[in-house]
Design a protein around this motif. Structure first.
Motif, PDB file in Angstrom:
ATOM      1  N   ALA A  24       0.842  -1.187   0.000  1.00 57.86           N
ATOM      2  CA  ALA A  24       0.000   0.000   0.000  1.00 57.86           C
ATOM      3  C   ALA A  24       0.880   1.241   0.000  1.00 57.86           C
ATOM      4  CB  ALA A  24      -0.904   0.003   1.210  1.00 57.86           C
ATOM      5  N   LYS A  25       0.419   2.259  -0.702  1.00 52.66           N
ATOM      6  CA  LYS A  25       1.152   3.522  -0.777  1.00 52.66           C
ATOM      7  C   LYS A  25       0.309   4.611  -0.130  1.00 52.66           C
ATOM      8  CE  LYS A  25       2.900   6.933  -3.990  1.00 52.66           C
ATOM      9  NZ  LYS A  25       2.929   7.365  -5.382  1.00 52.66           N
ATOM     10  N   LYS A  26       0.859   5.277   0.873  1.00 54.64           N
ATOM     11  CA  LYS A  26       0.130   6.350   1.543  1.00 54.64           C
ATOM     12  C   LYS A  26      -0.006   7.535   0.590  1.00 54.64           C
ATOM     13  CE  LYS A  26       0.005   9.157   5.699  1.00 54.64           C
ATOM     14  NZ  LYS A  26       0.632   9.419   7.002  1.00 54.64           N
ATOM     15  N   ILE A  27      -1.241   7.982   0.376  1.00 50.22           N
ATOM     16  CA  ILE A  27      -1.512   9.131  -0.478  1.00 50.22           C
ATOM     17  C   ILE A  27      -1.386  10.412   0.332  1.00 50.22           C
ATOM     18  CG2 ILE A  27      -3.203  10.261  -1.956  1.00 50.22           C
ATOM     19  CD1 ILE A  27      -4.553   7.533  -2.286  1.00 50.22           C
ATOM     20  N   PHE A  28      -2.052  10.449   1.462  1.00 50.24           N
ATOM     21  CA  PHE A  28      -1.975  11.589   2.370  1.00 50.24           C
ATOM     22  C   PHE A  28      -2.597  11.221   3.702  1.00 50.24           C
ATOM     23  CE2 PHE A  28      -6.410  12.856   2.061  1.00 50.24           C
ATOM     24  CZ  PHE A  28      -6.781  12.461   0.790  1.00 50.24           C
ATOM     25  N   GLY A  29      -2.479  12.127   4.635  1.00 48.99           N
ATOM     26  CA  GLY A  29      -3.044  11.926   5.960  1.00 48.99           C
ATOM     27  C   GLY A  29      -3.112  13.259   6.671  1.00 48.99           C
ATOM     28  N   GLY A  30      -3.614  13.231   7.856  1.00 50.74           N
ATOM     29  CA  GLY A  30      -3.721  14.464   8.618  1.00 50.74           C
ATOM     30  C   GLY A  30      -4.495  14.254   9.893  1.00 50.74           C
ATOM     31  N   VAL A  31      -4.983  15.344  10.422  1.00 50.96           N
ATOM     32  CA  VAL A  31      -5.789  15.311  11.636  1.00 50.96           C
ATOM     33  C   VAL A  31      -7.068  16.093  11.388  1.00 50.96           C
ATOM     34  CG1 VAL A  31      -3.829  15.033  13.198  1.00 50.96           C
ATOM     35  CG2 VAL A  31      -4.621  17.317  12.624  1.00 50.96           C
ATOM     36  N   TRP A  32      -8.110  15.687  12.074  1.00 47.98           N
ATOM     37  CA  TRP A  32      -9.376  16.391  12.038  1.00 47.98           C
ATOM     38  C   TRP A  32      -9.694  16.846  13.444  1.00 47.98           C
ATOM     39  CZ3 TRP A  32     -11.946  11.967   8.871  1.00 47.98           C
ATOM     40  CH2 TRP A  32     -11.736  12.185   7.508  1.00 47.98           C
ATOM     41  N   GLY A  33     -10.860  17.391  13.614  1.00 47.05           N
ATOM     42  CA  GLY A  33     -11.324  17.803  14.927  1.00 47.05           C
ATOM     43  C   GLY A  33     -12.747  17.335  15.135  1.00 47.05           C
ATOM     44  N   GLU A  34     -13.343  17.800  16.206  1.00 44.63           N
ATOM     45  CA  GLU A  34     -14.708  17.398  16.539  1.00 44.63           C
ATOM     46  C   GLU A  34     -15.683  17.783  15.430  1.00 44.63           C
ATOM     47  OE1 GLU A  34     -18.007  18.423  19.947  1.00 44.63           O
ATOM     48  OE2 GLU A  34     -15.898  18.416  20.525  1.00 44.63           O
ATOM     49  N   PHE A  35     -15.515  18.968  14.860  1.00 50.49           N
ATOM     50  CA  PHE A  35     -16.397  19.413  13.775  1.00 50.49           C
ATOM     51  C   PHE A  35     -16.317  18.460  12.583  1.00 50.49           C
ATOM     52  CE2 PHE A  35     -17.005  21.834   9.837  1.00 50.49           C
ATOM     53  CZ  PHE A  35     -18.312  22.254  10.014  1.00 50.49           C
ATOM     54  N   ASP A  36     -15.096  18.093  12.202  1.00 51.41           N
ATOM     55  CA  ASP A  36     -14.914  17.169  11.076  1.00 51.41           C
ATOM     56  C   ASP A  36     -15.514  15.799  11.378  1.00 51.41           C
ATOM     57  OD1 ASP A  36     -13.310  18.892   9.288  1.00 51.41           O
ATOM     58  OD2 ASP A  36     -11.848  18.773  10.917  1.00 51.41           O
TER      59      ASP A  36
ATOM     60  N   ASP B 169      -3.405   4.027  -1.334  1.00 53.91           N
ATOM     61  CA  ASP B 169      -3.727   3.336  -2.577  1.00 53.91           C
ATOM     62  C   ASP B 169      -3.220   1.916  -2.426  1.00 53.91           C
ATOM     63  OD1 ASP B 169      -5.080   5.097  -4.222  1.00 53.91           O
ATOM     64  OD2 ASP B 169      -3.278   5.883  -5.179  1.00 53.91           O
ATOM     65  N   GLU B 170      -4.099   0.952  -2.636  1.00 55.70           N
ATOM     66  CA  GLU B 170      -3.723  -0.456  -2.554  1.00 55.70           C
ATOM     67  C   GLU B 170      -3.274  -0.942  -3.928  1.00 55.70           C
ATOM     68  OE1 GLU B 170      -3.624  -2.250   0.271  1.00 55.70           O
ATOM     69  OE2 GLU B 170      -4.354  -0.560   1.442  1.00 55.70           O
ATOM     70  N   ALA B 171      -2.463  -1.978  -3.958  1.00 62.78           N
ATOM     71  CA  ALA B 171      -1.944  -2.530  -5.206  1.00 62.78           C
ATOM     72  C   ALA B 171      -3.061  -3.010  -6.140  1.00 62.78           C
ATOM     73  CB  ALA B 171      -0.991  -3.694  -4.912  1.00 62.78           C
ATOM     74  N   ASN B 172      -4.192  -3.420  -5.569  1.00 66.51           N
ATOM     75  CA  ASN B 172      -5.310  -3.912  -6.391  1.00 66.51           C
ATOM     76  C   ASN B 172      -6.222  -2.797  -6.893  1.00 66.51           C
ATOM     77  OD1 ASN B 172      -6.704  -3.142  -4.125  1.00 66.51           O
ATOM     78  ND2 ASN B 172      -7.515  -5.171  -3.654  1.00 66.51           N
TER      79      ASN B 172
END
Length: 108
Positions: A1-13, A44-47
């Motif tokens: 698997a290849k990481k595309i992106f990530g982050g943090v959210w909050g209570e509103f999200d 993104d997964e290989a499949n």
């Protein structure tokens, strides 16, 4: 698997994601209460599938339990709770939030 992106959210999200998963507005508001933090990643997964991993932390175990109860009927996700931590995983399975790299969400 290849990481595309990530982050943090909050209570509103969290409320927005719950609503996009079909949780009624009032229940989503209550379920997001007690929010203490999170982190999410999209892969993104290989499949060709897209995997979503979301780890949430709650102020109290009862807050985590309320969150898990709110998403119990959501199809296409796997949920694991350990004390105040809740991990949500899904593989290209609706319903899911549409995630933008900026960390904002929109429903689709």
């Amino acid at each position: 698997a290849k990481k595309i992106f990530g982050g943090v959210w909050g209570e509103f999200d969290a409320r927005l994601v719950l609503k996009s998963w079909g949780v009624p507005a009032g229940e989503a508001e209550q379920a997001a209460g007690g929010w203490a933090g999170d982190a999410f990643s999209v892969f993104d997964e290989a499949n060709g599938a897209t995997a979503f991993l979301w780890v949430t932390r709650w102020e109290k175990e009862s807050d985590a339990a309320r969150f898990v109860s709110a998403i119990a009927g959501v199809k296409g996700i796997a949920v694991q709770r350990e004390g105040r931590l809740v991990t949500i995983m899904c593989l290209s399975a609706p319903p899911r939030p549409m995630i933008r790299p900026s960390g904002s969400t929109a429903t689709h």
